[in-house]
Design a protein around this motif. Structure first.
Motif, PDB file in Angstrom:
ATOM      1  N   ARG A  73      56.176 -46.961  15.867  1.00 31.63           N
ATOM      2  CA  ARG A  73      56.700 -46.245  17.033  1.00 31.63           C
ATOM      3  C   ARG A  73      57.971 -46.893  17.573  1.00 31.63           C
ATOM      4  NH1 ARG A  73      53.239 -42.457  18.474  1.00 31.63           N
ATOM      5  NH2 ARG A  73      51.126 -42.543  17.644  1.00 31.63           N
ATOM      6  N   VAL A  74      58.709 -47.531  16.680  1.00 33.18           N
ATOM      7  CA  VAL A  74      59.901 -48.287  17.085  1.00 33.18           C
ATOM      8  C   VAL A  74      61.118 -47.827  16.286  1.00 33.18           C
ATOM      9  CG1 VAL A  74      60.987 -50.563  16.903  1.00 33.18           C
ATOM     10  CG2 VAL A  74      58.707 -50.345  17.911  1.00 33.18           C
ATOM     11  N   VAL A  75      62.257 -47.697  16.978  1.00 36.09           N
ATOM     12  CA  VAL A  75      63.554 -47.462  16.336  1.00 36.09           C
ATOM     13  C   VAL A  75      64.564 -48.396  16.993  1.00 36.09           C
ATOM     14  CG1 VAL A  75      65.447 -45.834  15.928  1.00 36.09           C
ATOM     15  CG2 VAL A  75      63.074 -45.051  15.771  1.00 36.09           C
ATOM     16  N   ILE A  76      65.444 -48.978  16.201  1.00 31.53           N
ATOM     17  CA  ILE A  76      66.552 -49.761  16.734  1.00 31.53           C
ATOM     18  C   ILE A  76      67.869 -49.105  16.323  1.00 31.53           C
ATOM     19  CG2 ILE A  76      66.496 -51.361  14.762  1.00 31.53           C
ATOM     20  CD1 ILE A  76      67.568 -53.535  16.696  1.00 31.53           C
ATOM     21  N   VAL A  77      68.800 -49.013  17.269  1.00 34.24           N
ATOM     22  CA  VAL A  77      70.136 -48.466  17.016  1.00 34.24           C
ATOM     23  C   VAL A  77      71.136 -49.587  17.250  1.00 34.24           C
ATOM     24  CG1 VAL A  77      71.855 -46.749  17.670  1.00 34.24           C
ATOM     25  CG2 VAL A  77      69.412 -46.164  17.765  1.00 34.24           C
ATOM     26  N   ASP A  78      71.931 -49.916  16.230  1.00 36.20           N
ATOM     27  CA  ASP A  78      72.836 -51.061  16.330  1.00 36.20           C
ATOM     28  C   ASP A  78      74.013 -50.846  15.382  1.00 36.20           C
ATOM     29  OD1 ASP A  78      73.951 -53.782  16.417  1.00 36.20           O
ATOM     30  OD2 ASP A  78      71.993 -54.400  17.185  1.00 36.20           O
ATOM     31  N   ASP A  79      75.195 -51.319  15.784  1.00 40.84           N
ATOM     32  CA  ASP A  79      76.365 -51.208  14.916  1.00 40.84           C
ATOM     33  C   ASP A  79      76.498 -52.392  13.966  1.00 40.84           C
ATOM     34  OD1 ASP A  79      79.121 -52.878  16.271  1.00 40.84           O
ATOM     35  OD2 ASP A  79      77.156 -52.905  17.216  1.00 40.84           O
ATOM     36  N   ILE A 122      68.601 -47.309  12.717  1.00 45.93           N
ATOM     37  CA  ILE A 122      69.616 -46.286  12.545  1.00 45.93           C
ATOM     38  C   ILE A 122      70.975 -46.942  12.743  1.00 45.93           C
ATOM     39  CG2 ILE A 122      70.615 -44.153  13.436  1.00 45.93           C
ATOM     40  CD1 ILE A 122      67.873 -43.228  14.223  1.00 45.93           C
ATOM     41  N   PRO A 123      71.788 -47.055  11.692  1.00 42.68           N
ATOM     42  CA  PRO A 123      73.130 -47.612  11.849  1.00 42.68           C
ATOM     43  C   PRO A 123      74.004 -46.670  12.674  1.00 42.68           C
ATOM     44  CG  PRO A 123      72.467 -47.509   9.524  1.00 42.68           C
ATOM     45  CD  PRO A 123      71.499 -46.674  10.300  1.00 42.68           C
ATOM     46  N   ILE A 124      74.918 -47.256  13.423  1.00 47.69           N
ATOM     47  CA  ILE A 124      75.860 -46.457  14.192  1.00 47.69           C
ATOM     48  C   ILE A 124      77.235 -47.097  14.044  1.00 47.69           C
ATOM     49  CG2 ILE A 124      75.491 -47.744  16.354  1.00 47.69           C
ATOM     50  CD1 ILE A 124      75.767 -45.020  17.822  1.00 47.69           C
ATOM     51  N   SER A 125      78.275 -46.294  13.999  1.00 43.35           N
ATOM     52  CA  SER A 125      79.618 -46.850  13.864  1.00 43.35           C
ATOM     53  C   SER A 125      79.993 -47.602  15.143  1.00 43.35           C
ATOM     54  CB  SER A 125      80.636 -45.744  13.587  1.00 43.35           C
ATOM     55  OG  SER A 125      80.708 -44.852  14.682  1.00 43.35           O
ATOM     56  N   SER A 126      80.835 -48.614  14.988  1.00 43.54           N
ATOM     57  CA  SER A 126      81.250 -49.423  16.131  1.00 43.54           C
ATOM     58  C   SER A 126      82.198 -48.636  17.025  1.00 43.54           C
ATOM     59  CB  SER A 126      81.916 -50.703  15.650  1.00 43.54           C
ATOM     60  OG  SER A 126      81.001 -51.525  14.970  1.00 43.54           O
ATOM     61  N   PHE A 127      81.883 -48.601  18.298  1.00 48.10           N
ATOM     62  CA  PHE A 127      82.703 -47.889  19.280  1.00 48.10           C
ATOM     63  C   PHE A 127      83.802 -48.814  19.792  1.00 48.10           C
ATOM     64  CE2 PHE A 127      83.221 -46.824  23.915  1.00 48.10           C
ATOM     65  CZ  PHE A 127      84.019 -45.715  23.708  1.00 48.10           C
ATOM     66  N   LEU A 174      76.544 -41.824   5.552  1.00 50.76           N
ATOM     67  CA  LEU A 174      76.804 -43.103   6.189  1.00 50.76           C
ATOM     68  C   LEU A 174      77.993 -43.831   5.577  1.00 50.76           C
ATOM     69  CD1 LEU A 174      73.274 -44.531   6.990  1.00 50.76           C
ATOM     70  CD2 LEU A 174      74.733 -43.017   8.307  1.00 50.76           C
ATOM     71  N   SER A 175      78.568 -43.298   4.530  1.00 53.68           N
ATOM     72  CA  SER A 175      79.769 -43.923   3.979  1.00 53.68           C
ATOM     73  C   SER A 175      80.946 -43.768   4.932  1.00 53.68           C
ATOM     74  CB  SER A 175      80.132 -43.306   2.625  1.00 53.68           C
ATOM     75  OG  SER A 175      80.525 -41.954   2.780  1.00 53.68           O
ATOM     76  N   THR A 176      80.805 -42.892   5.934  1.00 55.20           N
ATOM     77  CA  THR A 176      81.882 -42.704   6.904  1.00 55.20           C
ATOM     78  C   THR A 176      81.785 -43.701   8.055  1.00 55.20           C
ATOM     79  OG1 THR A 176      80.609 -41.117   8.218  1.00 55.20           O
ATOM     80  CG2 THR A 176      81.936 -40.243   6.400  1.00 55.20           C
ATOM     81  N   LEU A 177      80.714 -44.493   8.111  1.00 57.29           N
ATOM     82  CA  LEU A 177      80.543 -45.426   9.211  1.00 57.29           C
ATOM     83  C   LEU A 177      81.341 -46.694   8.964  1.00 57.29           C
ATOM     84  CD1 LEU A 177      76.742 -45.248  10.053  1.00 57.29           C
ATOM     85  CD2 LEU A 177      78.621 -43.898  10.975  1.00 57.29           C
ATOM     86  N   ASP A 178      82.059 -47.150   9.976  1.00 55.61           N
ATOM     87  CA  ASP A 178      82.730 -48.441   9.930  1.00 55.61           C
ATOM     88  C   ASP A 178      81.851 -49.441  10.650  1.00 55.61           C
ATOM     89  OD1 ASP A 178      84.942 -47.527   8.580  1.00 55.61           O
ATOM     90  OD2 ASP A 178      85.995 -46.974  10.408  1.00 55.61           O
ATOM     91  N   ILE A 179      81.208 -50.324   9.898  1.00 57.46           N
ATOM     92  CA  ILE A 179      80.303 -51.298  10.484  1.00 57.46           C
ATOM     93  C   ILE A 179      81.088 -52.567  10.785  1.00 57.46           C
ATOM     94  CG2 ILE A 179      78.155 -52.581  10.193  1.00 57.46           C
ATOM     95  CD1 ILE A 179      77.769 -49.570  10.222  1.00 57.46           C
ATOM     96  N   ILE A 180      81.123 -52.972  12.051  1.00 62.20           N
ATOM     97  CA  ILE A 180      81.862 -54.158  12.458  1.00 62.20           C
ATOM     98  C   ILE A 180      80.901 -55.244  12.872  1.00 62.20           C
ATOM     99  CG2 ILE A 180      83.486 -55.100  14.172  1.00 62.20           C
ATOM    100  CD1 ILE A 180      84.835 -52.437  14.270  1.00 62.20           C
ATOM    101  N   SER A 181      81.060 -56.432  12.326  1.00 61.77           N
ATOM    102  CA  SER A 181      80.242 -57.561  12.737  1.00 61.77           C
ATOM    103  C   SER A 181      80.741 -58.105  14.058  1.00 61.77           C
ATOM    104  CB  SER A 181      80.300 -58.668  11.680  1.00 61.77           C
ATOM    105  OG  SER A 181      79.661 -59.815  12.154  1.00 61.77           O
ATOM    106  N   THR A 182      79.806 -58.481  14.936  1.00 57.23           N
ATOM    107  CA  THR A 182      80.173 -59.075  16.215  1.00 57.23           C
ATOM    108  C   THR A 182      79.839 -60.547  16.259  1.00 57.23           C
ATOM    109  OG1 THR A 182      78.058 -58.356  17.132  1.00 57.23           O
ATOM    110  CG2 THR A 182      79.951 -56.944  17.520  1.00 57.23           C
ATOM    111  N   LEU A 183      79.657 -61.147  15.126  1.00 52.54           N
ATOM    112  CA  LEU A 183      79.398 -62.587  15.111  1.00 52.54           C
ATOM    113  C   LEU A 183      80.687 -63.340  15.351  1.00 52.54           C
ATOM    114  CD1 LEU A 183      76.959 -62.866  12.085  1.00 52.54           C
ATOM    115  CD2 LEU A 183      76.397 -63.069  14.513  1.00 52.54           C
TER     116      LEU A 183
END
Length: 244
Positions: free
Chosen positions: A173-179, A192-197, A235-244
Motif C-alpha cells: 500500500r506504498v508508493v514513492i515519487v522521486d526524481d 514512480i520516477p518523475i522528471s526533475s522540475f 520514461l526515456s523522455t525523463l531527465d533524471i537529475i541527481s541531487t547528491l
C-alpha cells in the motif's frame, strides 16, 4: 548536470535499473553543507511513523526538491511563488530562498487528500531547510507526516537512500515519487520516477500522477498498479537529475 537518459525499458525493470544511470560531477543542492547537517540513520536504527488511520490506507511518499518545488538563491525569468528563510551551503545564518511550486502541485495534494491517501513528504534535505518550505507549501495541512535527511540511510558509505521498509507501512500500500532513483533504490517496485522540475512553467508531470492515483481505487497491491502504469509510460523522455 543532467544524467544520461535511461534506456527505454518496460514495467518494473525501469524502476529497478534507472538508479544505475548516475554520472559524476552532478549538481549539488543549495542546502548540501555536510558540516552543518545531522547524520543519516545508522544501519541498525529504525524510523517509524504513527499507525495509519486504517489498515486499508494507502501511503504516498513524496520527495520535495525538484519533485514538488524548485528553490534557488536568485530570481529567474520564470519568477517564484514564495520566499523562506533557511540555512544554505556556504552561508552563515539564514538567507532568502526563492521557491517555485511545480505546476498543479496544489491540485495534486488536494486530489490525494480527497482520495484519502496518506501523504508523507520524505526529503533528503535537512529539517531546518525543508520545514519552512513545507509550512508555506502545505497551508491546508494536507501532508500527514514529514521525514527529513536524518531519516535517510547511507548506502555504500555515501549514497543517501530512503528506506521505506521500516516505517510501519504495508509495502503493498506504498508508493514513492522521486526524481532521484538512488533515493528509492531499496524499493524500486514501489517507485514512480518523475522528471526533475527546474521552474519550467510548462511542466505537467503532476497531471499524469493525478490521473494515476485517481484510478487506484480498489487496488490491493500498489506495486502491481505501479508496474502497469510504468509499462505504459515513455520514461526515456525523463531527465533524471541527481541531487547528491
Amino acid at each position: 548536470m543532467v544524467a544520461k537518459k535511461p534506456p527505454r525499458k518496460r514495467g518494473n525493470r525501469i524502476a529497478e535499473k534507472v538508479h544505475k544511470i548516475q554520472g559524476t560531477g552532478l549538481r549539488r543542492p543549495l542546502f548540501n553543507d555536510r558540516r552543518a547537517l545531522p547524520p543519516p540513520l545508522s544501519p541498525d536504527t529504525k524510523t517509524t511513523l504513527p499507525p495509519p488511520l486504517s489498515p486499508d490506507t494507502k501511503t504516498i511518499f513524496l520527495d520535495l526538491d525538484e519533485t514538488l518545488i524548485y528553490s534557488r538563491k536568485v530570481p529567474s525569468p520564470a519568477g517564484y511563488d514564495f520566499v523562506v528563510k533557511a540555512p544554505l551551503r556556504g552561508r552563515l545564518g539564514d538567507v532568502d530562498v526563492l521557491v517555485s511550486k511545480r505546476p498543479l502541485v496544489d491540485e495534486f495534494l488536494e486530489s490525494l487528500s480527497k482520495k484519502k491517501y496518506e501523504i508523507v513528504v520524505f526529503t533528503a534535505a535537512p529539517k531546518a531547510y525543508a520545514s519552512p518550505i513545507l509550512d508555506k507549501l502545505d497551508r491546508k495541512g494536507l501532508i500527514s507526516h514529514r521525514l527529513y535527511r536524518d531519516s535517510c540511510r547511507k548506502v555504500d558509505g555515501e549514497e543517501l537512500v530512503k528506506d521505506l521498509s521500516g516505517l510501519g507501512r504495508d509495502m503493498k500500500r506504498v508508493v514513492i515519487v522521486d526524481d532521484n532513483p538512488t533515493r528509492y533504490s531499496l524499493q524500486p517496485e514501489n517507485a514512480i520516477p518523475i522528471s526533475s522540475f527546474s521552474n519550467d512553467v510548462d511542466d505537467w508531470e503532476l497531471k499524469r500522477l493525478i490521473e494515476f492515483f485517481d484510478a487506484c481505487d480498489g487496488v490491493e497491491d500498489m506495486r502491481v498498479a505501479v508496474k502497469d502504469f510504468l509499462s505504459k509510460q515513455d520514461l526515456s523522455t525523463l531527465d533524471i537529475i541527481s541531487t547528491l
